[in-house]
Enzyme design. Structure first.
Site, PDB file in Angstrom:
ATOM      1  N   SER A 205      32.517  -6.359 -15.910  1.00 33.39           N
ATOM      2  CA  SER A 205      31.145  -6.812 -15.680  1.00 33.39           C
ATOM      3  C   SER A 205      30.295  -6.406 -16.875  1.00 33.39           C
ATOM      4  CB  SER A 205      30.587  -6.155 -14.418  1.00 33.39           C
ATOM      5  OG  SER A 205      29.192  -6.384 -14.288  1.00 33.39           O
TER       6      SER A 205
ATOM      7  N   TYR B 179      29.843   1.177  -8.764  1.00 32.56           N
ATOM      8  CA  TYR B 179      30.266  -0.126  -9.293  1.00 32.56           C
ATOM      9  C   TYR B 179      30.293  -0.102 -10.818  1.00 32.56           C
ATOM     10  CZ  TYR B 179      30.335  -5.141 -10.227  1.00 32.56           C
ATOM     11  OH  TYR B 179      30.658  -6.384 -10.698  1.00 32.56           O
TER      12      TYR B 179
ATOM     13  N   LYS C 187      33.650  -0.528 -13.261  1.00 27.79           N
ATOM     14  CA  LYS C 187      33.821  -1.602 -14.244  1.00 27.79           C
ATOM     15  C   LYS C 187      34.017  -1.037 -15.652  1.00 27.79           C
ATOM     16  CE  LYS C 187      33.806  -4.925 -11.322  1.00 27.79           C
ATOM     17  NZ  LYS C 187      34.985  -5.777 -11.101  1.00 27.79           N
TER      18      LYS C 187
ATOM     19  N   THR D 275      26.146 -18.065  -7.367  1.00 33.07           N
ATOM     20  CA  THR D 275      27.130 -18.265  -6.315  1.00 33.07           C
ATOM     21  C   THR D 275      26.420 -18.287  -4.962  1.00 33.07           C
ATOM     22  OG1 THR D 275      27.451 -15.892  -5.996  1.00 33.07           O
ATOM     23  CG2 THR D 275      28.885 -16.988  -7.631  1.00 33.07           C
TER      24      THR D 275
END
Length: 168
Positions: free
Chosen positions: A41, A55, A59, A90
């Site tokens: 990411s 998170y 990553k 999305t």
């Protein structure tokens, strides 16, 4: 399971096991070349102003692991690269944004293009990395973010004309 452990298990261990078994399968089938593309990411490169430490750290681990795997397996003909996408348009993102235009603008303003990326734009990057055209690309953090990580200050309003010395 605490969120830290769960996030590391999914994002780091998941990539590790996927990479490990890809290599084992290619060896078993006597492959002399292969391309493994791990998903990281942009937050692994620039961090996030909205706290998401587990998170972001996971990553970052994916990037480090991908680089190491690229070097370790290069002489076998196996390439490892990491895709670093920015937020994508999305259904999940749209549900999270809802009808809150201020919330949407707060995020879109950071993209020089003024928009989120589309899934097809990430897919095209993956196709390139998987192709023979990328046969000498190995250990790369492949950033597909519309310029997000390169923009210190994001322009507001419509595109501007080039300055006179660049307009030729």
């Amino acid at each position: 399971m605490p969120i830290w452990d769960l996030t590391q298990s999914i994002n780091v261990k998941g990539v590790w096991f996927g990479s490990k078994h890809a290599v084992l399968s290619m060896r078993k089938h006597k492959k002399t070349k292969g391309s493994i593309i791990n998903t990281a990411s942009v937050v692994a490169l620039v961090g996030s102003a909205t706290p998401q430490l587990a998170y972001t750290a996971s990553k970052g681990a994916v990037l480090a692991m991908t680089r190491e795997l690229a070097i370790v397996h290069a002489r076998e003909g196996f390439r490892f690269n990491a895709l670093c996408p920015a937020p994508l348009n999305t259904p999940l993102l749209q549900d999270w944004l809802g009808d809150d235009q201020a919330k949407r603008h707060r995020r879109e303003i950071h993209f020089p293009s003024g928009r989120f990326g589309e899934a097809i734009e990430q897919a095209q990057a993956v196709l390139f990395l998987a192709s023979d055209e990328a046969s000498f690309v190995n250990g790369l953090d492949f950033v597909v973010d519309g310029g997000l990580t390169k923009a210190y200050v994001t322009p507001e309003g419509p595109p501007t004309e080039a300055p006179p010395n660049l307009a030729r």
